[in-house]
Motif scaffolding. Structure first.
Motif, PDB file in Angstrom:
ATOM      1  N   THR A 104       0.862  -1.185   0.000  1.00  0.00           N
ATOM      2  CA  THR A 104       0.000   0.000   0.000  1.00  0.00           C
ATOM      3  C   THR A 104       0.897   1.233   0.000  1.00  0.00           C
ATOM      4  N   TYR A 105       0.524   2.219  -0.834  1.00  0.00           N
ATOM      5  CA  TYR A 105       1.377   3.398  -1.018  1.00  0.00           C
ATOM      6  C   TYR A 105       0.669   4.646  -0.486  1.00  0.00           C
ATOM      7  N   THR A 106       1.495   5.638  -0.157  1.00  0.00           N
ATOM      8  CA  THR A 106       0.995   6.942   0.286  1.00  0.00           C
ATOM      9  C   THR A 106       1.400   7.991  -0.741  1.00  0.00           C
ATOM     10  N   VAL A 107       0.436   8.856  -1.123  1.00  0.00           N
ATOM     11  CA  VAL A 107       0.678   9.909  -2.115  1.00  0.00           C
ATOM     12  C   VAL A 107       0.646  11.256  -1.380  1.00  0.00           C
ATOM     13  N   HIS A 108       1.737  12.000  -1.482  1.00  0.00           N
ATOM     14  CA  HIS A 108       1.846  13.311  -0.814  1.00  0.00           C
ATOM     15  C   HIS A 108       1.897  14.415  -1.868  1.00  0.00           C
ATOM     16  N   VAL A 109       1.142  15.517  -1.615  1.00  0.00           N
ATOM     17  CA  VAL A 109       1.050  16.647  -2.550  1.00  0.00           C
ATOM     18  C   VAL A 109       1.576  17.905  -1.859  1.00  0.00           C
ATOM     19  N   LYS A 110       2.440  18.606  -2.596  1.00  0.00           N
ATOM     20  CA  LYS A 110       2.956  19.904  -2.098  1.00  0.00           C
ATOM     21  C   LYS A 110       2.860  20.896  -3.250  1.00  0.00           C
ATOM     22  N   SER A 111       2.008  21.932  -3.094  1.00  0.00           N
ATOM     23  CA  SER A 111       1.801  22.939  -4.129  1.00  0.00           C
ATOM     24  C   SER A 111       2.799  24.075  -3.989  1.00  0.00           C
ATOM     25  N   ASP A 112       3.018  24.770  -5.111  1.00  0.00           N
ATOM     26  CA  ASP A 112       3.934  25.911  -5.070  1.00  0.00           C
ATOM     27  C   ASP A 112       3.290  27.117  -4.375  1.00  0.00           C
ATOM     28  N   ARG A 113       1.960  27.200  -4.369  1.00  0.00           N
ATOM     29  CA  ARG A 113       1.238  28.285  -3.689  1.00  0.00           C
ATOM     30  C   ARG A 113       0.119  27.702  -2.845  1.00  0.00           C
ATOM     31  N   TYR A 114      -0.467  28.534  -2.062  1.00  0.00           N
ATOM     32  CA  TYR A 114      -1.631  28.222  -1.225  1.00  0.00           C
ATOM     33  C   TYR A 114      -1.329  27.181  -0.145  1.00  0.00           C
ATOM     34  N   ASN A 115      -0.071  26.893   0.067  1.00  0.00           N
ATOM     35  CA  ASN A 115       0.340  26.102   1.222  1.00  0.00           C
ATOM     36  C   ASN A 115      -0.322  24.709   1.301  1.00  0.00           C
ATOM     37  N   VAL A 116      -0.503  24.072   0.162  1.00  0.00           N
ATOM     38  CA  VAL A 116      -0.996  22.680   0.189  1.00  0.00           C
ATOM     39  C   VAL A 116       0.215  21.781   0.415  1.00  0.00           C
ATOM     40  N   ASP A 117       0.207  21.031   1.493  1.00  0.00           N
ATOM     41  CA  ASP A 117       1.322  20.142   1.835  1.00  0.00           C
ATOM     42  C   ASP A 117       0.768  19.011   2.703  1.00  0.00           C
ATOM     43  N   SER A 118       0.130  18.056   2.062  1.00  0.00           N
ATOM     44  CA  SER A 118      -0.532  17.001   2.828  1.00  0.00           C
ATOM     45  C   SER A 118      -0.666  15.733   1.974  1.00  0.00           C
ATOM     46  N   ASP A 119      -1.071  14.653   2.641  1.00  0.00           N
ATOM     47  CA  ASP A 119      -1.259  13.373   1.956  1.00  0.00           C
ATOM     48  C   ASP A 119      -2.662  13.282   1.375  1.00  0.00           C
ATOM     49  N   SER A 120      -2.756  12.538   0.281  1.00  0.00           N
ATOM     50  CA  SER A 120      -4.082  12.252  -0.289  1.00  0.00           C
ATOM     51  C   SER A 120      -4.796  11.249   0.607  1.00  0.00           C
ATOM     52  N   SER A 121      -6.106  11.362   0.633  1.00  0.00           N
ATOM     53  CA  SER A 121      -6.884  10.427   1.450  1.00  0.00           C
ATOM     54  C   SER A 121      -6.969   9.036   0.808  1.00  0.00           C
ATOM     55  N   THR A 122      -6.586   8.932  -0.441  1.00  0.00           N
ATOM     56  CA  THR A 122      -6.606   7.636  -1.141  1.00  0.00           C
ATOM     57  C   THR A 122      -5.216   7.017  -1.107  1.00  0.00           C
ATOM     58  N   HIS A 123      -5.135   5.776  -0.665  1.00  0.00           N
ATOM     59  CA  HIS A 123      -3.866   5.059  -0.596  1.00  0.00           C
ATOM     60  C   HIS A 123      -3.908   3.908  -1.620  1.00  0.00           C
ATOM     61  N   PRO A 124      -3.286   4.090  -2.754  1.00  0.00           N
ATOM     62  CA  PRO A 124      -3.335   3.031  -3.763  1.00  0.00           C
ATOM     63  C   PRO A 124      -2.631   1.767  -3.290  1.00  0.00           C
ATOM     64  N   ALA A 125      -3.164   0.636  -3.706  1.00  0.00           N
ATOM     65  CA  ALA A 125      -2.601  -0.662  -3.297  1.00  0.00           C
ATOM     66  C   ALA A 125      -2.253  -1.481  -4.535  1.00  0.00           C
ATOM     67  N   ALA A 126      -1.173  -2.233  -4.433  1.00  0.00           N
ATOM     68  CA  ALA A 126      -0.759  -3.135  -5.511  1.00  0.00           C
ATOM     69  C   ALA A 126      -1.393  -4.498  -5.285  1.00  0.00           C
ATOM     70  N   PRO A 127      -1.935  -5.130  -6.312  1.00  0.00           N
ATOM     71  CA  PRO A 127      -2.508  -6.473  -6.144  1.00  0.00           C
ATOM     72  C   PRO A 127      -1.446  -7.466  -5.666  1.00  0.00           C
ATOM     73  N   ALA A 128      -1.881  -8.463  -4.947  1.00  0.00           N
ATOM     74  CA  ALA A 128      -0.961  -9.461  -4.402  1.00  0.00           C
ATOM     75  C   ALA A 128      -0.636 -10.512  -5.469  1.00  0.00           C
ATOM     76  N   VAL A 129      -0.021 -10.065  -6.531  1.00  0.00           N
ATOM     77  CA  VAL A 129       0.386 -10.955  -7.619  1.00  0.00           C
ATOM     78  C   VAL A 129       1.800 -10.564  -8.038  1.00  0.00           C
ATOM     79  N   ASP A 130       2.433 -11.460  -8.783  1.00  0.00           N
ATOM     80  CA  ASP A 130       3.754 -11.160  -9.328  1.00  0.00           C
ATOM     81  C   ASP A 130       3.586 -10.378 -10.627  1.00  0.00           C
ATOM     82  N   CYS A 131       4.074  -9.167 -10.634  1.00  0.00           N
ATOM     83  CA  CYS A 131       3.930  -8.309 -11.811  1.00  0.00           C
ATOM     84  C   CYS A 131       4.863  -8.787 -12.923  1.00  0.00           C
TER      85      CYS A 131
END
Length: 225
Positions: A104-131
């Motif tokens: 499971t991965y965490t996606v973090h966003v940091k904008s150049d303006r407006y002080n956005v610096d936080s994680d997305s509420s969606t955490h993408p997951a990789a299927p439990a298979v061999d890619c």
């Protein structure tokens, strides 16, 4: 009764509130970023990768930097992406990180303006298979080799067929040889062209012998008388 000064202040507050509302409506917010919930398997490179897609629908056009890390180790950045000119219609970027089955991965966003610096509420997951692994195709059934006729077997009939006429042709003149041998044997036994003179000589000898015998008998008879 409201004074003129009061009306001016109220109007200024209204305009300010409207401007503030419109500004906040077009400001960059973490809600402008949409993250796919499933990490896709990317096999375009030699190493299997997890592809994480992020869409930025920011009407203010504020650039932002996006980083991806494992949810279990958020401080270790695995991949980075950037959206330079987002629009209200949406601009999408894909960030690839090393594939980990079931991670499971965490996606973090940091904008150049407006002080956005936080994680997305969606955490993408990789299927439990061999890619990148594909099931091996079943082996094709082997076809038995067809027996090929040997050269000796195929050449035998042709040899007999070609030799038979030559043998019959060589045997055909045999009667002529037998006829010539019969003619030569007849010549040796007197059956040839010399038979007639020899018969004449023999007859003459018989006649002479007979005449001589008669004369001898007559002489002997005269002496006795």
């Amino acid at each position: 009764m409201i004074s003129k000064r009061g009306l001016i202040v109220a109007g200024a507050l209204g305009v300010g509130s409207a401007l503030l509302a419109s500004t906040s409506a077009f400001a960059c917010q973490i809600g402008d970023f949409t993250v796919n919930s499933t990490a896709a398997c990317d096999t375009s490179s030699s190493t299997p990768q997890a592809a994480i897609t992020v869409t930025d629908k920011d009407g203010s056009g504020t650039a932002a930097t996006i980083t991806v890390a494992l949810a279990s180790a958020p401080g270790t950045v695995l991949g980075t992406g950037r959206i330079e000119n987002p629009t209200a219609q949406g601009v999408t970027t894909t960030i690839t990180v090393p594939w980990q089955s079931g991670a499971t991965y965490t996606v973090h966003v940091k904008s150049d303006r407006y002080n956005v610096d936080s994680d997305s509420s969606t955490h993408p997951a990789a299927p439990a298979v061999d890619c990148g692994t594909t099931p091996s195709a079943p082996a094709a059934p082997s076809t038995p080799a067809q027996p090929t006729p040997s050269k000796s077997a195929s050449s035998t009939p042709s040899t007999e067929a070609t030799s038979s006429p030559s043998q019959s042709a060589s045997v055909a003149p045999a009667p002529a040889a037998s006829q010539s041998s019969a003619g030569s044997s007849l010549a040796e036994t007197g059956g040839g062209s010399n038979t007639t003179p020899m018969l004449g000589i023999a007859a003459a000898l018989v006649i002479v012998g007979g005449g001589a015998l008669i004369m001898v008998r007559r002489r002997s008879a005269g002496r006795h008388n």
